[in-house]
Write an enzyme that holds these catalytic residues in place. Structure first.
Site, PDB file in Angstrom:
ATOM      1  N   ASN A 167      49.458 -15.985 -25.644  1.00 14.81           N
ATOM      2  CA  ASN A 167      50.280 -14.812 -25.877  1.00 14.81           C
ATOM      3  C   ASN A 167      50.466 -14.482 -27.354  1.00 14.81           C
ATOM      4  OD1 ASN A 167      52.375 -12.751 -25.123  1.00 14.81           O
ATOM      5  ND2 ASN A 167      53.678 -14.158 -26.257  1.00 14.81           N
ATOM      6  N   ASP A 310      51.466 -21.481 -21.483  1.00 16.66           N
ATOM      7  CA  ASP A 310      52.781 -21.054 -21.948  1.00 16.66           C
ATOM      8  C   ASP A 310      52.958 -19.552 -21.716  1.00 16.66           C
ATOM      9  OD1 ASP A 310      55.210 -21.765 -23.624  1.00 16.66           O
ATOM     10  OD2 ASP A 310      54.370 -20.152 -24.856  1.00 16.66           O
ATOM     11  N   HIS A 314      53.803 -13.010 -20.030  1.00 19.55           N
ATOM     12  CA  HIS A 314      53.564 -12.130 -21.170  1.00 19.55           C
ATOM     13  C   HIS A 314      52.080 -11.894 -21.444  1.00 19.55           C
ATOM     14  CE1 HIS A 314      57.818 -12.114 -22.089  1.00 19.55           C
ATOM     15  NE2 HIS A 314      57.821 -13.431 -21.943  1.00 19.55           N
ATOM     16  N   GLU A 353      53.846 -21.645 -16.953  1.00 13.69           N
ATOM     17  CA  GLU A 353      55.274 -21.526 -17.236  1.00 13.69           C
ATOM     18  C   GLU A 353      55.669 -20.049 -17.175  1.00 13.69           C
ATOM     19  OE1 GLU A 353      58.488 -20.722 -20.414  1.00 13.69           O
ATOM     20  OE2 GLU A 353      56.339 -20.429 -20.677  1.00 13.69           O
TER      21      GLU A 353
END
Length: 579
Positions: A167, A310, A314, A353
């Protein structure tokens, strides 16, 4: 040559004796049904820098320095060599895990940025401020140390999972910007303190485009388009530069990265490798595809077994699917080239996540994820009357194709109460699905200091090697080892057998177990139809054997009150019976 043959023959004979002894011991213990990794992941998450310092010579890489007494945001010295040291000691083997999730080891921003309102020096010890995805951060170690770490982990049947971020990269810090030719830093920046850090940067300079550049990231800087703070896919999370992974146009390498690779004497080789990969795959050199190439190179070159992704909400789901497909191919290629180091032929594995995700089957499983992190257990992890409802729901939701990782402590939330880690470990390690152990929960690692404006720092304290709570560690080792023996705990049909003491069975194919908790005195424990009358079982916690009579067994529990019943193998002794 003759001496070598004799020596090899001697070792072969000793190995045969050892295997024979191991076979006898295994037969006495009874059958084991560990299941596949996808079915029964037991994952240990370690912030590498805070775990064990195996090579002090790399502690001050890139000029990184300590910051006073508390050191909440600095590098502490933990590294890949430290992880290898603990593998050699058998620490992870004794803990019964089958995967090590480590913080992103690739190169991070060199300096620090201002952390929180209390202004501490915040370095990228956690791996979330990427600078260069193509090489190891020197604080983590060398390529040889990474290879050795993965070799040792695989030899113990432990997969290696990298934390990865697609991201965003890291912030632009004073030292990195200056070193790689982004002319936005005022002279004398070396004397910056957290209080005056920003006064050393010219935030109005057009030279900021020599950093990542508008084609690569969104950023509130001159020459960049800003993110849409209402759109998860285009927002700048925590004001970090947001990779334009949705863009379809080809991009040139950022100026700073070309400068960096030229200083290191590898610009031509890196450009050639990129050109070759894009030609082979037929992919356009977009931002997304550069990141996919760089991230999967770790799989292709070193045999990394999985990613923990992670901030998945997004990044476009299609990007995750493409990353997974390329990683699967990369791991297959590595295993073909290194068959002696491969644990098995299982495909590349990926967990994600997504803040607030639970045990439900979301559509992320249709876009490359085998597993999602479950945020739902931490606040419910206690031995209450509602625990059975939680376990029943988790057991119904868990499947090998759409599994989840539950946890009780996290680097992003808080630590489970340190005085209740026997109870917390019991709840977590008996939960259906997969489990994630946060480093130090098994040793009662105390929380560290943290500014009030950034409480996450308290969860990332150094591993307490000199003050391990041995009772807590022994409890967690017993439960993880039992879990590693029985896929039924992770995937089995869940049935409550008794309220007091709380007793349940889990069955999955031929594998079956019965568990009771808060058993505070010798007593009969119900086994339902998990075991038949006359069958010999044993309590894995105490290693005591007993015979089932009238659907129950008589147990003399461990002081921690947990009973772990499994089939027992043959024995010459006389097993105890229910009275």
């Amino acid at each position: 040559m003759k001496r070598s043959i004799v020596k090899s023959g001697m070792f072969a004979a000793l190995a045969a004796l050892g295997l024979a002894a191991a076979s006898v011991a295994a037969a006495e213990e009874g059958p084991v049904y560990p299941g596949s990794f996808a079915e029964n992941p037991i994952v240990y998450f370690v912030i590498t820098d805070r775990f064990y310092n195996g090579n002090p010579d790399n502690d001050r890489s890139y000029g990184r320095e300590p910051d006073g007494e508390e050191e909440v945001g600095t590098f502490h010295g933990g590294d890949l060599a430290g992880l290898s040291h603990k593998l050699r000691e058998g620490y992870f083997r004794d803990l019964g895990i089958n995967a090590l999730w480590i913080t992103a080891p690739y190169e991070q921003i060199h300096g620090w940025v201002v952390g929180g309102e209390n202004a501490f020096r915040h370095y990228a010890y956690h791996g979330y401020y990427a600078l260069d995805y193509t090489q190891l951060d020197q604080n983590m170690g060398t390529s040889e140390e990474l290879r050795e770490f993965i070799r040792l982990a695989h030899a113990d049947g432990i997969r290696v999972v990298f934390d990865i971020v697609m991201n965003h990269p890291g912030y632009g810090d004073l030292w990195t910007l200056d070193k790689y030719g982004v002319d936005v830093v005022w002279d004398g920046f070396e004397a910056a303190t957290p209080r005056d850090y920003h006064s050393h940067i010219n935030y109005n300079s057009r030279n900021w485009t020599d950093w990542w550049g508008d084609a690569w990231v969104r950023s509130d800087l001159p020459g960049y388009r800003s993110g849409n703070h209402r759109d998860p896919l285009t927002m700048q999370l925590a004001y970090l530069p947001d990779f334009r992974t949705e863009a379809t146009e080809a991009v040139e390498l950022p100026v700073f990265l070309r400068n960096k690779w030229e200083q290191e004497g590898r610009l031509e080789s890196e450009q050639a490798a990129l050109a070759e990969w894009f030609e082979q795959t037929g992919r356009t050199p977009t931002v997304r595809n550069h990141l996919i190439k760089w991230l999967t190179d770790w799989v292709r070159e070193y045999g990394v077994d999985g990613f923990r992704a992670d901030t998945v909400k997004h990044v476009e789901k299609e990007a995750w699917a493409e990353l997974k497909a390329e990683a699967v191919s990369a791991l297959e290629a590595w295993k073909q080239a290194n068959p002696e180091q491969a644990i098995d032929d299982a495909p590349f594995w990926m967990t994600g996540e997504y803040w607030g995700h639970g045990v439900e089957r979301s559509d992320f499983f249709d876009y490359g994820f085998d597993n999602m992190i479950n945020f739902g257990l931490q606040e419910r992890a206690n031995l209450s009357s509602r625990l059975d409802a939680i376990y029943a729901r988790y057991a119904e939701a868990a499947t090998p194709e759409a599994n989840f990782l539950s946890y009780i402590s996290s680097h992003d939330t808080h630590l489970y109460p340190r005085e209740r880690l026997i109870e917390g470990g019991t709840v977590l390690l008996l939960a259906p699905g997969g489990v994630k152990i946060f480093y130090g929960d098994e040793t009662a690692r105390p929380a560290g200091p943290a500014p009030a404006s950034d409480p996450d720092q308290a969860t990332r304290s150094p591993m307490n090697w000199d003050a391990i709570d041995e009772d807590v560690l022994a409890h967690w080792q017993t439960l993880t080892q039992f879990r590693a023996r029985h896929v039924a705990l992770a995937q089995g049909e869940h049935r409550r057998l008794s309220n007091r003491p709380y007793t349940f069975s889990r069955t999955y194919g031929e594998d079956r177990v019965v568990v009771a908790v808060e058993v505070n005195e010798p007593q009969n424990v119900a086994v339902g139809d998990a075991f038949s009358d006359g069958e010999t079982v044993r309590d894995f916690y105490t290693r005591e054997r007993m015979t089932v009579m009238d659907g129950q067994v008589f147990v003399e529990p461990h002081a921690n009150g947990v009973v772990l019943l499994e089939r027992a193998g043959p024995s010459s002794g006389s097993p105890a019976s229910a009275p």
